[in-house]
Design a protein around this motif. Structure first.
Motif, PDB file in Angstrom:
ATOM      1  N   VAL A  25       0.461  -1.042   0.016  1.00 35.39           N
ATOM      2  CA  VAL A  25      -0.195   0.015   0.084  1.00 35.39           C
ATOM      3  C   VAL A  25       0.750   0.936  -0.179  1.00 35.39           C
ATOM      4  CG1 VAL A  25      -1.746   0.767   1.413  1.00 35.39           C
ATOM      5  CG2 VAL A  25      -1.745  -1.321   1.389  1.00 35.39           C
ATOM      6  N   LEU A  26       0.062   2.094  -0.743  1.00 34.05           N
ATOM      7  CA  LEU A  26       0.883   3.638  -1.182  1.00 34.05           C
ATOM      8  C   LEU A  26       0.593   4.340  -1.113  1.00 34.05           C
ATOM      9  CD1 LEU A  26       3.280   2.326  -4.632  1.00 34.05           C
ATOM     10  CD2 LEU A  26       4.046   1.617  -2.932  1.00 34.05           C
ATOM     11  N   LEU A  27       1.818   5.149  -0.499  1.00 33.52           N
ATOM     12  CA  LEU A  27       0.193   6.810   0.034  1.00 33.52           C
ATOM     13  C   LEU A  27       1.071   7.783  -0.973  1.00 33.52           C
ATOM     14  CD1 LEU A  27       2.585   7.587   3.048  1.00 33.52           C
ATOM     15  CD2 LEU A  27       0.398   6.931   2.904  1.00 33.52           C
ATOM     16  N   PRO A  28       0.735   8.523  -0.717  1.00 26.29           N
ATOM     17  CA  PRO A  28       0.035   8.861  -2.451  1.00 26.29           C
ATOM     18  C   PRO A  28       1.940  10.070  -2.924  1.00 26.29           C
ATOM     19  CG  PRO A  28      -1.412  10.100  -0.959  1.00 26.29           C
ATOM     20  CD  PRO A  28      -0.426   9.396  -0.848  1.00 26.29           C
ATOM     21  N   HIS A  29       2.445  10.456  -2.218  1.00 27.78           N
ATOM     22  CA  HIS A  29       3.623  10.741  -2.299  1.00 27.78           C
ATOM     23  C   HIS A  29       4.778   9.445  -3.064  1.00 27.78           C
ATOM     24  CE1 HIS A  29       5.109   9.702   1.279  1.00 27.78           C
ATOM     25  NE2 HIS A  29       6.457   8.985   1.198  1.00 27.78           N
ATOM     26  N   GLU A  30       4.708   8.229  -2.723  1.00 26.00           N
ATOM     27  CA  GLU A  30       5.016   6.927  -2.874  1.00 26.00           C
ATOM     28  C   GLU A  30       4.701   6.373  -4.037  1.00 26.00           C
ATOM     29  OE1 GLU A  30       5.903   4.652   1.208  1.00 26.00           O
ATOM     30  OE2 GLU A  30       4.294   4.664   0.399  1.00 26.00           O
ATOM     31  N   ALA A  31       3.388   6.559  -4.124  1.00 24.50           N
ATOM     32  CA  ALA A  31       2.451   5.839  -5.736  1.00 24.50           C
ATOM     33  C   ALA A  31       3.088   7.292  -6.785  1.00 24.50           C
ATOM     34  CB  ALA A  31       0.595   6.313  -5.102  1.00 24.50           C
ATOM     35  N   ALA A  32       3.420   8.465  -6.876  1.00 27.75           N
ATOM     36  CA  ALA A  32       3.189   9.324  -7.631  1.00 27.75           C
ATOM     37  C   ALA A  32       4.914   8.654  -7.946  1.00 27.75           C
ATOM     38  CB  ALA A  32       3.508  10.858  -7.165  1.00 27.75           C
ATOM     39  N   ALA A  33       5.592   8.944  -6.828  1.00 26.97           N
ATOM     40  CA  ALA A  33       6.971   8.502  -7.380  1.00 26.97           C
ATOM     41  C   ALA A  33       7.169   7.503  -8.845  1.00 26.97           C
ATOM     42  CB  ALA A  33       8.022   8.405  -6.564  1.00 26.97           C
ATOM     43  N   PHE A  34       6.441   5.717  -8.404  1.00 28.02           N
ATOM     44  CA  PHE A  34       6.329   4.579  -9.028  1.00 28.02           C
ATOM     45  C   PHE A  34       5.904   4.769 -10.343  1.00 28.02           C
ATOM     46  CE2 PHE A  34       3.869   1.205 -10.562  1.00 28.02           C
ATOM     47  CZ  PHE A  34       4.791   0.110  -9.803  1.00 28.02           C
ATOM     48  N   LEU A  35       5.140   5.741 -10.646  1.00 28.50           N
ATOM     49  CA  LEU A  35       4.217   6.444 -11.634  1.00 28.50           C
ATOM     50  C   LEU A  35       5.493   7.338 -12.516  1.00 28.50           C
ATOM     51  CD1 LEU A  35       0.528   6.790 -10.906  1.00 28.50           C
ATOM     52  CD2 LEU A  35       1.807   5.167 -11.910  1.00 28.50           C
ATOM     53  N   GLY A  36       6.062   8.059 -11.691  1.00 25.14           N
ATOM     54  CA  GLY A  36       6.519   9.589 -13.043  1.00 25.14           C
ATOM     55  C   GLY A  36       5.824   9.976 -12.402  1.00 25.14           C
ATOM     56  N   LEU A  37       5.530  10.775 -11.587  1.00 25.22           N
ATOM     57  CA  LEU A  37       4.491  11.776 -11.699  1.00 25.22           C
ATOM     58  C   LEU A  37       4.461  12.268 -10.451  1.00 25.22           C
ATOM     59  CD1 LEU A  37       0.921   9.760 -12.898  1.00 25.22           C
ATOM     60  CD2 LEU A  37       1.774  10.784 -14.386  1.00 25.22           C
ATOM     61  N   THR A  38       3.783  13.943 -10.651  1.00 23.08           N
ATOM     62  CA  THR A  38       4.230  14.657  -9.369  1.00 23.08           C
ATOM     63  C   THR A  38       2.413  14.390  -9.110  1.00 23.08           C
ATOM     64  OG1 THR A  38       2.098  16.546 -10.614  1.00 23.08           O
ATOM     65  CG2 THR A  38       4.316  16.542 -10.822  1.00 23.08           C
ATOM     66  N   GLU A  39       2.141  14.991  -7.487  1.00 24.03           N
ATOM     67  CA  GLU A  39       1.264  14.522  -6.786  1.00 24.03           C
ATOM     68  C   GLU A  39       0.238  15.060  -7.437  1.00 24.03           C
ATOM     69  OE1 GLU A  39       1.158  14.374  -1.962  1.00 24.03           O
ATOM     70  OE2 GLU A  39       3.666  14.607  -2.700  1.00 24.03           O
ATOM     71  N   GLU A  40       0.358  15.981  -7.781  1.00 30.50           N
ATOM     72  CA  GLU A  40      -1.069  17.031  -8.517  1.00 30.50           C
ATOM     73  C   GLU A  40      -1.076  16.016  -9.812  1.00 30.50           C
ATOM     74  OE1 GLU A  40      -1.640  21.098 -10.401  1.00 30.50           O
ATOM     75  OE2 GLU A  40       0.195  20.655  -9.590  1.00 30.50           O
ATOM     76  N   GLN A  41      -0.203  15.798 -10.554  1.00 30.64           N
ATOM     77  CA  GLN A  41      -0.801  14.631 -11.532  1.00 30.64           C
ATOM     78  C   GLN A  41      -1.776  13.712 -11.047  1.00 30.64           C
ATOM     79  OE1 GLN A  41       3.209  14.808 -12.993  1.00 30.64           O
ATOM     80  NE2 GLN A  41       2.285  15.941 -15.215  1.00 30.64           N
ATOM     81  N   LEU A  42      -0.974  12.691 -10.310  1.00 32.81           N
ATOM     82  CA  LEU A  42      -1.867  11.645  -9.949  1.00 32.81           C
ATOM     83  C   LEU A  42      -2.892  11.967  -9.257  1.00 32.81           C
ATOM     84  CD1 LEU A  42      -1.664   8.788  -8.771  1.00 32.81           C
ATOM     85  CD2 LEU A  42      -0.081   9.651  -6.723  1.00 32.81           C
ATOM     86  N   MET A  43      -3.050  13.041  -8.608  1.00 35.02           N
ATOM     87  CA  MET A  43      -5.082  12.961  -7.392  1.00 35.02           C
ATOM     88  C   MET A  43      -5.338  13.943  -8.845  1.00 35.02           C
ATOM     89  SD  MET A  43      -4.231  11.739  -4.696  1.00 35.02           S
ATOM     90  CE  MET A  43      -6.064  12.288  -4.386  1.00 35.02           C
ATOM     91  N   ASN A  44      -4.802  14.227  -9.521  1.00 39.24           N
ATOM     92  CA  ASN A  44      -5.845  14.580 -10.973  1.00 39.24           C
ATOM     93  C   ASN A  44      -6.921  13.477 -11.441  1.00 39.24           C
ATOM     94  OD1 ASN A  44      -5.599  17.612 -10.238  1.00 39.24           O
ATOM     95  ND2 ASN A  44      -4.024  17.893 -11.954  1.00 39.24           N
ATOM     96  N   ALA A  45      -5.548  12.535 -12.128  1.00 42.66           N
ATOM     97  CA  ALA A  45      -5.799  11.426 -12.399  1.00 42.66           C
ATOM     98  C   ALA A  45      -6.654  10.308 -11.916  1.00 42.66           C
ATOM     99  CB  ALA A  45      -4.733  10.131 -12.518  1.00 42.66           C
ATOM    100  N   THR A  46      -6.545  10.512 -10.397  1.00 40.30           N
ATOM    101  CA  THR A  46      -7.490   9.542  -9.723  1.00 40.30           C
ATOM    102  C   THR A  46      -8.781  10.007  -9.477  1.00 40.30           C
ATOM    103  OG1 THR A  46      -5.236   9.059  -8.480  1.00 40.30           O
ATOM    104  CG2 THR A  46      -7.141   8.758  -7.588  1.00 40.30           C
ATOM    105  N   LEU A  47      -8.838  11.804  -9.005  1.00 42.87           N
ATOM    106  CA  LEU A  47     -10.041  12.646  -9.207  1.00 42.87           C
ATOM    107  C   LEU A  47     -11.092  11.632  -9.922  1.00 42.87           C
ATOM    108  CD1 LEU A  47      -9.084  14.791  -6.943  1.00 42.87           C
ATOM    109  CD2 LEU A  47     -10.397  12.676  -6.180  1.00 42.87           C
TER     110      LEU A  47
END
Length: 215
Positions: A25-47
């Protein structure tokens, strides 16, 4: 055929061995790093419903397994995400089997351990120390891991039909839900190895050293 020994029930002392985690289970910053994204990009894609995630008690969490499948799906659909080449280019391009296997070995030696969803039929990993490698849901049909060190390796959900594990050290390895039909485990060390596979026919266990394995 070697006698299959299942887990013992008459221990004189409790085992301290803990089953290994098959997801992370990854926290947002870990998930973003895994995907090569910023946290903002990750959360936009998730929402927007494009990236898998779950909000639990007001905190977003991400499954590493789920993100791996997401990357694969995006790569297959060619949506132009630039970070995909870095994460999956070495594995999903139309390389020869030898080249794919070589890249996995190079990445492993550089410290990477997580290699999910690969397509490497007939890969040669014989004699290598691949302790802790994670091939979750990969297709490794006909590959050779002969005499390899595979302690704590994860083969959950893998296609391992006709794969050669002869003489390999599979201590604490996890084969849950894998297909090992026609697999060669002659002389392998199966200490606390978890099988519980979906297909077992034609497996050769001659001379295997089996202790506390779960079938």
């Amino acid at each position: 055929m070697s006698k299959i020994a299942t887990e013992e029930t008459n221990h004189t002392s409790p085992s301290t061995h803990q089953p290994q985690q098959i997801d992370k289970v990854l926290l947002p910053h870990e998930a973003a790093a895994f995907l090569g994204l910023t946290e903002e990009q990750l959360m936009n894609a998730t929402l927007q419903g494009n990236c898998p995630g779950a909000c639990i008690d007001g905190q977003w969490r991400f499954s590493q397994r789920g993100l791996s499948k997401y990357l694969l799906q995006q790569s297959n659909h060619g949506n132009g995400m630039p970070w995909l080449d870095e994460h999956y280019g070495p594995y999903w391009l139309d390389d020869a089997v030898e080249s794919k296997a070589k890249k996995v070995i190079e990445r492993y030696q550089a410290g990477e351990r997580y290699f999910p969803l690969l397509e490497i039929e007939g890969g040669n990993f014989a004699g290598l120390d691949l302790t802790g490698i994670d091939f979750w849901e990969s297709n490794l049909k006909g590959s050779s891991f002969e005499r390899a060190t595979l302690k704590n390796a994860v083969f959950v959900g893998c296609n391992l039909e006709s794969t050669n594990f002869a003489g390999a050290d599979l201590t604490d390895a996890d084969f849950r839900s894998a297909s090992v039909r026609g697999g060669d485990f002659r002389g392998a060390i199966l200490n606390r190895t978890i099988f519980r596979v979906r297909s077992w026919r034609g497996v050769n266990l001659d001379g295997a050293q089996i202790s506390l394995a779960k079938f």
